[in-house]
Design an enzyme around this catalytic site. Structure first.
Site, PDB file in Angstrom:
ATOM      1  N   SER A   1       0.713  -1.027  -0.074  1.00  0.00           N
ATOM      2  CA  SER A   1       0.103  -0.100  -0.012  1.00  0.00           C
ATOM      3  C   SER A   1       0.877   1.150   0.023  1.00  0.00           C
ATOM      4  O   SER A   1       2.065   0.995   0.294  1.00  0.00           O
ATOM      5  CB  SER A   1      -0.755  -0.088   1.301  1.00  0.00           C
TER       6      SER A   1
ATOM      7  N   THR B   1      -1.967  -6.081   1.356  1.00  0.00           N
ATOM      8  CA  THR B   1      -2.596  -5.053   1.722  1.00  0.00           C
ATOM      9  C   THR B   1      -2.553  -4.603   2.950  1.00  0.00           C
ATOM     10  O   THR B   1      -2.548  -5.266   4.007  1.00  0.00           O
ATOM     11  CB  THR B   1      -4.136  -5.301   1.054  1.00  0.00           C
TER      12      THR B   1
ATOM     13  N   ARG C   1      -7.542  -2.514 -13.698  1.00  0.00           N
ATOM     14  CA  ARG C   1      -8.510  -3.621 -12.674  1.00  0.00           C
ATOM     15  C   ARG C   1      -8.393  -2.605 -11.401  1.00  0.00           C
ATOM     16  O   ARG C   1      -7.319  -2.233 -10.814  1.00  0.00           O
ATOM     17  CB  ARG C   1      -7.590  -4.897 -12.541  1.00  0.00           C
TER      18      ARG C   1
ATOM     19  N   THR D   1      -8.316  -8.861   3.322  1.00  0.00           N
ATOM     20  CA  THR D   1      -7.332  -8.733   2.355  1.00  0.00           C
ATOM     21  C   THR D   1      -7.218 -10.181   1.763  1.00  0.00           C
ATOM     22  O   THR D   1      -7.465 -11.047   2.286  1.00  0.00           O
ATOM     23  CB  THR D   1      -6.012  -8.561   3.049  1.00  0.00           C
ATOM     24  N   GLY D   2      -6.910 -10.346   0.393  1.00  0.00           N
ATOM     25  CA  GLY D   2      -7.110 -11.626  -0.212  1.00  0.00           C
ATOM     26  C   GLY D   2      -7.348 -11.387  -1.739  1.00  0.00           C
ATOM     27  O   GLY D   2      -7.170 -10.244  -2.300  1.00  0.00           O
TER      28      GLY D   2
ATOM     29  N   THR E   1      -4.325  -0.281  -0.626  1.00  0.00           N
ATOM     30  CA  THR E   1      -3.524  -1.373  -1.189  1.00  0.00           C
ATOM     31  C   THR E   1      -3.105  -0.916  -2.881  1.00  0.00           C
ATOM     32  O   THR E   1      -3.643   0.101  -3.171  1.00  0.00           O
ATOM     33  CB  THR E   1      -4.506  -2.635  -1.454  1.00  0.00           C
TER      34      THR E   1
HETATM   35  N1  ASP Z   1      -7.508  -7.601  -1.904  1.00  0.00           N
HETATM   36  C1  ASP Z   1      -6.291  -6.977  -2.705  1.00  0.00           C
HETATM   37  C2  ASP Z   1      -6.868  -6.988  -4.210  1.00  0.00           C
HETATM   38  O1  ASP Z   1      -7.324  -7.867  -4.610  1.00  0.00           O
HETATM   39  C3  ASP Z   1      -5.081  -7.732  -2.372  1.00  0.00           C
HETATM   40  C4  ASP Z   1      -4.581  -7.766  -1.190  1.00  0.00           C
HETATM   41  O2  ASP Z   1      -5.137  -8.002  -0.115  1.00  0.00           O
HETATM   42  O3  ASP Z   1      -3.387  -7.457  -0.854  1.00  0.00           O
HETATM   43  O4  ASP Z   1      -6.703  -5.980  -4.652  1.00  0.00           O
END
Ligand code: ASP
Length: 351
Positions: free
Chosen positions: A104, A218, A246, A269-270, A236
């Site tokens: 981030s 993130t 995106r 986060t994910g 993030t």
């Molecule tokens: N959730 C975030 C995304 O898909 C990525 C992350 O959690 O690091 O952009």
């Protein structure tokens, strides 16, 4: 004839009984009513991913632990002094945005084109106000831009050039996109691009997930303040090699961030696409509000069951209105921690 009438009556009674609406479900008592709510609670994450003992050397492990502790200190200081949940969330995340360890702000990962595009959101549980920015390249602290959208515009979500113009007009600190350059993230992109070429597959996020030290990275923060207000925020750089502008779940209210004083405050986060499709943060809150599940129960069901069944990896952190903390994740680890009066926890691996 008499018997026939009796049979007919019984038949009608049977049909009637089967057409009755089912009894309304029993409303369970609140399961997690803490009579003694802590004065305040702050919970943070620095991303989930392949984070297992041995995958990070001790020096790096210490750097992560120190940074998580420092982030908690910032938020805790604000909360101890009676500051608002929103201020604690914003200031804690600003610190994490400046720290290149996390994906981030300064540590944002690279897009396919070799730029950095940042997303962030914030939500105030007191009045359910929210603000978000997506795909911005020149604002140093995206979380502050998200808060400005919430407080200084009539909108919830601004994207790309428009969000940048708005940030400039509101005096937020601007930087050149090159400020977000870090060698480790650039190398990570090159590595994926090479694999992509070899596979001739085009964009495939699973290529990155095969990397043994792959992380989402993130950052997020959820807070209960002394006044009993909840707030959450997430920031993030998204996912390495993302393209076509995106935007992931982090700036999506209800997916990456959610807060509501009647239930909980959450940051996710994910793999963002899954968190968007299953409205993960809101789903947890809705299970509490309508299904009367406890925070822990709702969070576990969504992250450890539903998302796992659907193939979505990641985790959430959050706090409910009673100060209960939940931090479930379905990856091998998640940088995470929380603080409340007299208690401090910082963890990375699964236990
Ligand atoms: N959730 C975030 C995304 O898909 C990525 C992350 O959690 O690091 O952009």
């Amino acid at each position: 004839m008499k018997n026939a009438n009796l049979l007919f009556l019984l038949f009608i009674l049977l049909i009637h009984s089967q057409c009755q609406p089912p009894n309304p479900p029993e409303i369970k008592e609140e399961q997690n009513l803490n009579v003694e709510r802590p004065e305040y609670t702050i919970v943070i994450h620095g991303g989930a991913g392949s984070i297992s003992r041995g995958s990070i050397d001790t020096a790096k492990e210490k750097m992560y632990a120190d940074s998580l502790n420092f982030a908690l200190n910032i938020g805790e200081e604000i909360l101890k002094n009676g500051g608002s949940a929103l201020d604690a969330v914003e200031q804690t995340i600003r610190f994490m945005e400046d720290c290149p360890l996390f994906n981030s702000g300064k540590g944002a990962v690279f897009t396919h084109e070799g730029t950095n595009e940042l997303d962030a959101s914030i939500m105030d549980g007191k009045n359910e106000d929210a603000g978000a920015v997506g795909g911005i390249k020149t604002v140093k602290h995206p979380i502050t831009a998200a808060r400005a959208v919430m407080e200084k515009s009539p909108h919830v979500f601004l994207a790309r050039e428009g969000a940048e113009t708005f940030s400039k007009q509101n005096g937020l600190e601007q930087v050149d996109n090159s400020y977000f350059f870090t060698q480790k993230n650039y190398d990570r992109l090159q590595n994926i691009l090479e694999k992509e070429k070899a596979n001739l597959q085009g964009y495939d996020p699973s290529i990155e997930q095969e990397n043994p030290d792959w992380k989402y990275g993130t950052v997020g923060c959820a807070v209960l303040d002394k006044a009993g207000n909840l707030a959450a925020g997430t920031s993030t750089g998204g996912m390495t090699n993302k393209r076509w502008s995106r935007i992931g779940d982090s700036p999506i209210i209800g997916a990456g961030t959610y807060a509501n004083n009647t239930t909980c405050a959450i940051s996710s986060t994910g793999h963002g696409e899954y968190f968007i499709r299953y409205a993960v943060a809101y789903d947890i809150s809705a299970r509490m509000e309508y299904g009367k599940q406890s925070f822990q129960e709702a969070a576990n069901e969504v992250i450890m069951k539903k998302l796992v069944e659907k193939g979505g990896s990641g985790g959430i952190i959050g706090v409910d209105k009673y100060g209960n903390v939940a931090m479930p994740f379905n990856t091998s680890g998640m940088f995470r921690g929380y603080a409340k009066p007299g208690k401090r926890v910082v963890k990375m691996f699964s236990e």
